[in-house]
Design an enzyme around this catalytic site. Sequence first.
Site, PDB file in Angstrom:
ATOM      1  N   GLY A 236       0.669  -1.327  -0.134  1.00 14.15           N
ATOM      2  CA  GLY A 236      -0.083  -0.113   0.001  1.00 14.15           C
ATOM      3  C   GLY A 236       1.126   1.052   0.091  1.00 14.15           C
ATOM      4  O   GLY A 236       1.875   1.108  -0.464  1.00 14.15           O
ATOM      5  N   SER A 237       0.340   2.350   0.546  1.00 15.78           N
ATOM      6  CA  SER A 237       0.917   3.504   0.547  1.00 15.78           C
ATOM      7  C   SER A 237       2.147   3.646   1.624  1.00 15.78           C
ATOM      8  O   SER A 237       2.120   3.022   2.558  1.00 15.78           O
ATOM      9  CB  SER A 237       0.020   4.770   0.679  1.00 15.78           C
ATOM     10  N   GLU A 256       5.639  -3.396   1.053  1.00 14.53           N
ATOM     11  CA  GLU A 256       5.898  -2.854  -0.412  1.00 14.53           C
ATOM     12  C   GLU A 256       4.980  -1.621  -0.745  1.00 14.53           C
ATOM     13  O   GLU A 256       3.663  -1.706  -0.535  1.00 14.53           O
ATOM     14  CB  GLU A 256       5.511  -4.186  -1.374  1.00 14.53           C
ATOM     15  N   CYS A 290       1.491  -0.274  -8.952  1.00 16.81           N
ATOM     16  CA  CYS A 290       3.097   0.431  -8.342  1.00 16.81           C
ATOM     17  C   CYS A 290       3.952   0.519  -9.032  1.00 16.81           C
ATOM     18  O   CYS A 290       4.971   1.430  -9.076  1.00 16.81           O
ATOM     19  CB  CYS A 290       3.470  -0.245  -7.055  1.00 16.81           C
ATOM     20  N   GLU A 384       3.448  10.070  -7.008  1.00 14.41           N
ATOM     21  CA  GLU A 384       2.870   8.934  -7.662  1.00 14.41           C
ATOM     22  C   GLU A 384       1.522   9.155  -8.227  1.00 14.41           C
ATOM     23  O   GLU A 384       0.592   9.397  -7.089  1.00 14.41           O
ATOM     24  CB  GLU A 384       2.992   7.583  -6.722  1.00 14.41           C
TER      25      GLU A 384
END
Length: 485
Positions: A236-237, A256, A290, A384
């Site tokens: 996630g973030s 991650e 991602c 992002e």
Amino acid sequence: MTTVDLNVLKSVSLQSLIGGQRVGGATSFTVYDRYSGEAIAQVDQTSQALIKQAVVVARQNLDKIPDGYERSRILRKAADIIQSRKQVFIDIMALEAGFTAAESFNEIARGLDTLEIAAEEAKRICGEMIPMDSNPGQKDRLAFTLRTPVGIVCAITPFNAPFNALLHKVAPAIAAGNAVIIKPSGYTPLTASLICDVLIEAGWPAEVLSLIQGEGAEAGEWLLEEQDINFYTFTGSTRVGRIIQQKAGARRTQLELGSIACTVLCADADLDLALPRILRATFRKAGQVCTSIQRLYVARSRMEEVSARLEKATSALRSGDPKQAEVDFGPMIAEREAMRAESWIKEAVAMGAQVLTGGSRNKSVLEPTIVTNVRSGMKVMDEEIFAPVVTLLPFDNISEVIESINATPYGLAAGVFTNDVNTAFFMARRLHVGGLHVNETSSSRNDGMPYGGVKDSGYGFEGPKYLIRDMTEEKVVTISLRDPV
């Protein structure tokens, strides 16, 4: 909602799973069709009391976890069951994740590979011999290590890969012999519920499997308060990853996190090889991966050709209802996210950028977009975007590309297309990323390889072999020998 949608949803339990038992909740949250915005299900919210119960039941039943051979068999059986119900998973992911059939087919195929690899690894978890006689006076001692499960693993999974990302965490946890508590994204809880049913049907002890359901941060915060959870694996973030790292304390984590994924087209790149891969890596799942290409660095001598060819190919892509066969990719996960990305594009244009193609939005569907003339200070360049948007950046030498990529706070993966082995190895040495893919994009991945990032992209590796290593503890055993009487 159509009749087929109703029939598909009948196969999914909307209740929490606590130690293998389905339990209703006092409150619920809504899951939506990502394209139409229509409510498709009311899913029970897991209470803090039920989370505590899930942890207690898991701890009490760790001795029911079978040996490596049986864990391997269960994982393979789960793959067989999923294969027989593939269409149900495809239909569910079209609704809750907005995936096209092609995207779901790929997600399932990769998930089945993940199960197979984890099943193999379950049978070869071992330590190593230690050369005790490398120290003086120790020649009569033997030593080796054992790998044992950490105990209870909490897997917190994202919306953008509700099937394979979940299996990348859960399959290694099972292979390693751990109890598992799953917390899927509140956007996509239905796929996770189906997977839990499959695992129990395949023979995984129900008492050591729980599914925690909830939207927002509340359920995640409650899970972090449970000190009997031994390991957290999260995708996630970066913002949430930092919270998990802080609250986990001395407990182990695998994170991650965010990324500004970059791919490089050198002057000698084979464009016939590169451009189709770049197109797919940029826009699949509406750019919500991602490692989706956000920055495409192009050698200045190839910029005109690359821009023209990419514009033509991108303009031909069809976005819309993912349940329609002719659609190449569907909506973003929520209209507010599409609005955010659209606002970033408009901001860049106001600052001098040019939209080569795309940029328009219809509710949660954002057209595939190419932006040129970008620079630092624009969100499309610096943050992002997690949307079907790519920026084209001309360059004159590879050192300036390396400097630009390394200047981002992230370091997950990068790709480079070149026929010069020196360029490839130079980049491999100098780039501060978790992975570099030569003649592939930043989004290239084999499900058996180590996968993880550096800097604000997290730490630790996915890939069953590598995550199993993290989800086990190493214990040293020594034996002093003496002459037999």
